[in-house]
Design a protein around this motif. Structure first.
Motif, PDB file in Angstrom:
ATOM      1  N   ARG A 163      20.111   3.230 -12.220  1.00  0.00           N
ATOM      2  CA  ARG A 163      18.703   3.978 -12.372  1.00  0.00           C
ATOM      3  C   ARG A 163      17.593   2.820 -11.689  1.00  0.00           C
ATOM      4  N   ILE A 164      17.653   1.984 -12.384  1.00  0.00           N
ATOM      5  CA  ILE A 164      16.582   1.104 -11.896  1.00  0.00           C
ATOM      6  C   ILE A 164      16.857   0.631 -10.362  1.00  0.00           C
ATOM      7  N   SER A 165      18.032   0.310  -9.797  1.00  0.00           N
ATOM      8  CA  SER A 165      17.809   0.036  -8.442  1.00  0.00           C
ATOM      9  C   SER A 165      17.629   1.201  -7.600  1.00  0.00           C
ATOM     10  N   LEU A 166      18.121   2.530  -8.001  1.00  0.00           N
ATOM     11  CA  LEU A 166      17.667   3.552  -7.154  1.00  0.00           C
ATOM     12  C   LEU A 166      16.108   3.659  -7.324  1.00  0.00           C
ATOM     13  N   ALA A 167      15.585   3.526  -8.431  1.00  0.00           N
ATOM     14  CA  ALA A 167      13.881   3.550  -8.475  1.00  0.00           C
ATOM     15  C   ALA A 167      13.333   2.586  -7.730  1.00  0.00           C
ATOM     16  N   LEU A 168      13.801   1.160  -7.639  1.00  0.00           N
ATOM     17  CA  LEU A 168      13.231   0.274  -6.911  1.00  0.00           C
ATOM     18  C   LEU A 168      13.011   0.690  -5.307  1.00  0.00           C
ATOM     19  N   ILE A 169      14.540   1.441  -4.973  1.00  0.00           N
ATOM     20  CA  ILE A 169      14.523   1.511  -3.582  1.00  0.00           C
ATOM     21  C   ILE A 169      13.568   2.660  -3.215  1.00  0.00           C
ATOM     22  N   VAL A 170      13.437   3.618  -4.099  1.00  0.00           N
ATOM     23  CA  VAL A 170      12.518   4.832  -3.792  1.00  0.00           C
ATOM     24  C   VAL A 170      10.888   4.202  -3.706  1.00  0.00           C
ATOM     25  N   ILE A 171      10.846   3.191  -4.600  1.00  0.00           N
ATOM     26  CA  ILE A 171       9.574   2.653  -4.483  1.00  0.00           C
ATOM     27  C   ILE A 171       9.259   1.915  -3.022  1.00  0.00           C
ATOM     28  N   ALA A 172      10.224   1.130  -2.922  1.00  0.00           N
ATOM     29  CA  ALA A 172      10.194   0.374  -1.639  1.00  0.00           C
ATOM     30  C   ALA A 172      10.066   1.197  -0.265  1.00  0.00           C
ATOM     31  N   TRP A 173      10.673   2.236  -0.398  1.00  0.00           N
ATOM     32  CA  TRP A 173      10.868   3.309   0.687  1.00  0.00           C
ATOM     33  C   TRP A 173       9.309   4.164   0.889  1.00  0.00           C
ATOM     34  N   THR A 174       8.876   4.437  -0.257  1.00  0.00           N
ATOM     35  CA  THR A 174       7.442   5.419  -0.099  1.00  0.00           C
ATOM     36  C   THR A 174       6.233   4.574  -0.138  1.00  0.00           C
ATOM     37  N   ILE A 175       6.305   2.986  -0.729  1.00  0.00           N
ATOM     38  CA  ILE A 175       5.167   2.576  -0.480  1.00  0.00           C
ATOM     39  C   ILE A 175       4.244   2.400   0.666  1.00  0.00           C
ATOM     40  N   PRO A 176       5.045   2.072   1.819  1.00  0.00           N
ATOM     41  CA  PRO A 176       4.226   2.027   3.008  1.00  0.00           C
ATOM     42  C   PRO A 176       3.694   3.072   3.655  1.00  0.00           C
ATOM     43  N   THR A 177       4.183   4.281   3.286  1.00  0.00           N
ATOM     44  CA  THR A 177       3.345   5.367   3.875  1.00  0.00           C
ATOM     45  C   THR A 177       2.236   5.755   2.589  1.00  0.00           C
ATOM     46  N   PHE A 178       2.492   5.554   1.344  1.00  0.00           N
ATOM     47  CA  PHE A 178       1.511   5.753   0.544  1.00  0.00           C
ATOM     48  C   PHE A 178       0.283   5.037   0.767  1.00  0.00           C
ATOM     49  N   GLY A 179       0.412   3.542   1.040  1.00  0.00           N
ATOM     50  CA  GLY A 179      -0.577   2.500   1.529  1.00  0.00           C
ATOM     51  C   GLY A 179      -1.269   3.138   2.646  1.00  0.00           C
ATOM     52  N   LEU A 180      -0.468   3.750   3.509  1.00  0.00           N
ATOM     53  CA  LEU A 180      -1.324   3.955   4.640  1.00  0.00           C
ATOM     54  C   LEU A 180      -2.312   5.217   4.286  1.00  0.00           C
ATOM     55  N   PHE A 181      -1.670   6.055   3.629  1.00  0.00           N
ATOM     56  CA  PHE A 181      -2.446   7.373   3.125  1.00  0.00           C
ATOM     57  C   PHE A 181      -3.783   6.855   2.469  1.00  0.00           C
ATOM     58  N   ILE A 182      -3.624   6.064   1.202  1.00  0.00           N
ATOM     59  CA  ILE A 182      -4.536   5.548   0.576  1.00  0.00           C
ATOM     60  C   ILE A 182      -5.635   5.035   1.407  1.00  0.00           C
ATOM     61  N   SER A 183      -5.404   3.955   2.173  1.00  0.00           N
ATOM     62  CA  SER A 183      -5.984   3.359   3.030  1.00  0.00           C
ATOM     63  C   SER A 183      -7.143   4.351   4.074  1.00  0.00           C
ATOM     64  N   SER A 184      -6.334   5.315   4.473  1.00  0.00           N
ATOM     65  CA  SER A 184      -7.253   6.143   5.333  1.00  0.00           C
ATOM     66  C   SER A 184      -8.416   6.789   4.810  1.00  0.00           C
ATOM     67  N   LEU A 185      -8.405   6.888   3.390  1.00  0.00           N
ATOM     68  CA  LEU A 185      -9.333   7.460   2.631  1.00  0.00           C
ATOM     69  C   LEU A 185     -10.419   6.589   1.996  1.00  0.00           C
ATOM     70  N   ARG A 186     -10.140   5.322   2.474  1.00  0.00           N
ATOM     71  CA  ARG A 186     -11.109   4.178   1.586  1.00  0.00           C
ATOM     72  C   ARG A 186     -12.383   4.001   2.571  1.00  0.00           C
ATOM     73  N   ASP A 187     -13.329   3.552   1.880  1.00  0.00           N
ATOM     74  CA  ASP A 187     -14.363   3.126   2.630  1.00  0.00           C
ATOM     75  C   ASP A 187     -14.101   2.007   3.515  1.00  0.00           C
ATOM     76  N   LYS A 188     -14.669   1.904   5.099  1.00  0.00           N
ATOM     77  CA  LYS A 188     -13.965   1.186   5.969  1.00  0.00           C
ATOM     78  C   LYS A 188     -14.536  -0.385   5.798  1.00  0.00           C
ATOM     79  N   ASP A 189     -15.575  -0.624   4.928  1.00  0.00           N
ATOM     80  CA  ASP A 189     -15.976  -1.920   4.576  1.00  0.00           C
ATOM     81  C   ASP A 189     -15.047  -2.431   3.579  1.00  0.00           C
ATOM     82  N   GLN A 190     -14.576  -1.540   2.753  1.00  0.00           N
ATOM     83  CA  GLN A 190     -13.735  -2.146   1.627  1.00  0.00           C
ATOM     84  C   GLN A 190     -12.414  -2.436   2.269  1.00  0.00           C
ATOM     85  N   LEU A 191     -11.896  -1.461   3.025  1.00  0.00           N
ATOM     86  CA  LEU A 191     -10.539  -1.506   3.655  1.00  0.00           C
ATOM     87  C   LEU A 191     -10.477  -2.707   4.363  1.00  0.00           C
TER      88      LEU A 191
END
Lengths: 409, 337
Positions: free
Chosen positions: A32-60
């Motif tokens: 369970r732990i290794s699968l969860a870690l893999i899933v997190i590693a796989w989704t974080i890049p896209t998630f980070g992109l999405f959050i960043s696109s919604l941030r104030d550009k000065d903060q970003l």
């Protein structure tokens, strides 16, 4: 004796089952732990992109996206207005204004340095401006020439002097600002307004839809013939189709470019529709033939006995039955054409009315390399449609993948 | 707006033309070779044989013509052009190939491509297999697989932007906005401009493709593992094999066919990889690969068709063994039908 032996066996059994359940639960956790870690590693890049696109550009630009919910602190320089803007009231010369632009959510924590008198007693951290912690917002600062300066935390200032101001550029100082967590669609408005990403979005659709529909229809007819009709060379021709599946596109580009230039198809939509059709056909024929070939032979035979021609069998019987396979290929082709860069670069122009999203994104990577607010939001616009299509129709996509690679697997 | 309309027109015209072609030709065929009464009006002379010998060609001809025009002819032409000069009108023999084996960029591309071929298919396939095994034992496995599969839907350029953001570099002392450097600095390390470190930057580019392709490998492996009979696994467990032994000695031999398919499919993707290198480094800092070099020569200095074709041919030569293997596999499957 017997009972003793049985008890011993029982105990041994118990011991064995004890260790095995321990192993099992350890394995359970590792799994369970290794699968969860893999899933997190796989989704974080896209998630980070999405959050960043919604941030104030000065903060970003100054903080990581994982701090999006924290108030961020930054150092910047402020400048008063120019001397021309001063107003004389009651013998005092006053200069007022705001350090920040309209609609800013920033506030000031401390300020100082620059033209303001510095106490010189505070220690400053690495990379900080001296004097930056000298004054708090709202504090009245008296300068050596008798003028006074007040800066409010919202950035408005009042600079008052008994003598007229006569500096050329606005006077400079430093400040520590904080920005509350803000989420905004401003980045998207910006890319639609200034970078015409919305136009590219339409261009991509203009390429994708015909380039998906045309090959499906052509491949469906061909794969029916390859499965249920007799003609000389059928087997050989199909081997060629199988071989063509893996031919790299690079192998086709230069002669087609030359051909297109002579017949006038280059840099236009019809040319790229046909190109995508040609490139998509081998896999389409292969996939559809696998499916159509799996339809029961009796079905086709009985229709034939009833006097139906191949054309009728195909349009009225086989085509409706093949909808799942057609959907599988449609998703394939849709994703492939939507995500294609190479064919678009070669066969389409880079003018606003032709540049597709992938091509646009690549251009922005060059011209706006440091503007992450532009890059993240444009990238998100370019991936959202295929990702939605993918999640909505994943079942068909997987079926197509399986049919395309491990037939009968 | 005007463009949407012209797109719609194009679809209507295109689909209309296809319908007209298929229905029209079939109708003409049925009319031209219709059954006829014999002179004494008792017998019907069937001409079905003629009709049914022509009809298959109506079905396959559009597809065959397009394949010929868009793949067969250009491939042959590219091969021929690789023996010609930049403009393609003067035969130069093996000159382009001789030039290549003395060209630093070309040799670098070959080296990098070999590196890509060794690492990406192996890592994607292995990771995909491990994830497939893990996900089958967990109740939320389907969701996990969906999330890992998702990058398959993202374009290489989109993925490049996503990962460029992860590899972003700010000089020491500034707050890092890229995940990787933030991690490194929080562990006390120095921030690095990852994409400019020769050799290792190749690995950072490969990670992007692995991120995309692992989902593909996982889906195929997962389906293949479902085909491994439960009794076989049970029997091995009873014989005392542990899970690791079962994985290596039972599961892998059972699905070796699928592993090879996944491996070769990813190998072809790797040979064609171009978008990632173009978008991330454009071959700078020793990251050039064949496909990007080919694209580059296609347009460099007004376009060198000879060298471009030569590079495409080199990629093709690397693909041919897989092509032959595919056809053999297909023939074997057909024989079983």
């Amino acid at each position: 004796m017997t009972t003793k032996a049985q008890t011993m066996a029982g105990a041994a059994d118990k011991a064995a089952s004890g260790t095995s359940s321990f192993n099992l639960s350890l394995g359970w956790w590792i799994t369970r732990i290794s699968l969860a870690l893999i899933v997190i590693a796989w989704t974080i890049p896209t998630f980070g992109l999405f959050i960043s696109s919604l941030r104030d550009k000065d903060q970003l630009a100054i903080t990581g996206w994982w701090t999006a919910l924290q108030t961020s602190v930054g150092t910047e320089q402020g400048r008063t207005g120019e001397a021309d803007a001063q107003v004389e009231t009651n013998g005092q010369y006053v200069l007022t204004g705001s350090i920040f632009g309209e609609g800013s959510t920033k506030s000031i924590r401390t300020y100082g340095g620059g033209f303001l008198p510095s106490s010189g007693t505070v220690e400053y951290g690495q990379g900080e401006q001296p004097g930056i912690r000298d004054y708090a917002p709202g504090e009245l600062v008296t300068l050596e020439d008798g003028s006074t300066f007040v800066l409010e935390s919202n950035g408005t200032y009042t600079y008052t002097s008994p003598t007229p101001f006569d500096f050329d550029r606005g006077r400079r100082f430093f400040m520590e600002t904080q920005i509350p967590p803000t989420f905004t669609l401003a980045n998207y408005q910006e890319i639609f307004r200034a970078e015409s990403v919305d136009q590219s979005f339409i261009n991509t659709f203009t390429v994708v839809i015909p380039a998906t529909i045309i090959p499906i229809a052509i491949a469906a007819f061909a794969s029916y013939a390859f499965t249920w009709m007799e003609f000389p060379g059928r087997r050989f021709l199909f081997y060629i189709v199988v071989a063509l599946i893996v031919v790299p596109l690079q192998m086709a580009l230069i002669p087609l470019l030359r051909l297109y230039n002579t017949v006038g198809l280059s840099k236009g939509y019809p040319g790229i529709w046909l190109a995508h059709t040609g490139f998509g056909l081998p896999l389409a024929i292969y996939l559809l033939r696998n499916y159509i070939g799996s339809l029961p032979r009796e079905l086709i035979e009985s229709a034939k006995i009833d006097g139906a021609s191949h054309f009728q069998i195909f349009t009225r019987l086989v085509l409706p039955l093949s909808v799942p396979a057609l959907a599988s290929f449609a998703i394939f082709q849709f994703l492939w054409v939507w995500n294609d860069l190479l064919v678009a670069l070669v066969f389409l122009g880079k003018t606003p009315d032709q540049i597709v999203l992938t091509s646009k994104l690549r251009e922005l990577l060059g011209s706006r390399a440091d503007n992450w607010e532009i890059l993240t939001s444009s990238a998100f616009v370019s991936i959202i449609v295929p990702v939605l299509v993918f999640f909505a129709l994943q079942r068909y996509f997987v079926r197509g993948l399986l049919a395309g690679s491990v037939k009968g697997g | 707006m005007q463009q949407i309309l012209s797109g719609v027109y194009a679809i209507i015209i295109g689909v209309g033309a296809m319908v007209l072609f298929y229905f029209g030709t079939n109708w003409v065929l049925d009319k031209a070779f219709a059954d006829e009464m014999t002179a004494d009006r008792r017998m019907i002379k069937s001409r079905e044989k003629i009709r049914e010998s022509i009809r298959p060609w109506i079905f396959v001809l559009p597809a065959l013509l397009l394949l010929l025009l868009y793949l067969v002819y250009p491939a042959i032409q590219t091969f021929i052009l690789s023996f010609f000069n930049a403009t393609g009108n003067e035969f130069v023999g093996l000159h382009n190939y001789e030039w290549a084996i003395n060209d630093g960029e070309f040799l670098q591309s070959i080296g990098n491509n070999i590196l890509w071929l060794l690492i990406v298919p192996f890592v994607s396939t292995a990771l995909g297999l491990v994830i497939a095994v893990l996900a089958d034992r967990v109740r939320w496995g389907t969701l996990a697989k969906s999330m890992i599969f998702m990058p398959m839907a993202i374009s290489f350029v989109g993925a490049s932007v996503i990962w460029k953001f992860i590899y972003d570099y700010r000089p020491e002392g500034q707050a890092q906005i890229g995940v990787l450097n933030a991690l490194v600095t929080s562990l006390g390390g120095q921030p690095q401009a990852w994409l400019t470190i020769p050799f290792w930057n190749n690995i950072f580019l490969m990670i992007i493709l692995i991120w995309i392709q692992t989902g593909f490998a996982m889906v195929l492996m997962s389906a293949a593992l479902r085909g491994v009979p439960e009794e076989t696994l049970e029997a091995a467990r009873i014989d005392g094999a542990n899970e690791v032994q079962i994985f290596f000695n039972i599961m892998i031999p059972q699905i070796i066919g699928t592993i090879l398919v996944v491996w070769t499919t990813i190998t072809i993707v790797v040979l064609k990889v171009f978008d990632i290198v173009l978008a991330m480094t454009n071959g700078q800092w020793d990251t050039e690969v064949l496909a990007n070099l080919m694209y580059d020569w296609m347009f460099r200095g007004g376009g060198d068709f000879g060298r471009g074709s030569m590079l495409a041919t080199v990629i093709m030569i690397a693909v041919i063994p897989i092509m032959i293997w595919n056809i053999r596999r297909f023939r074997a499957e057909e024989a079983q039908r």
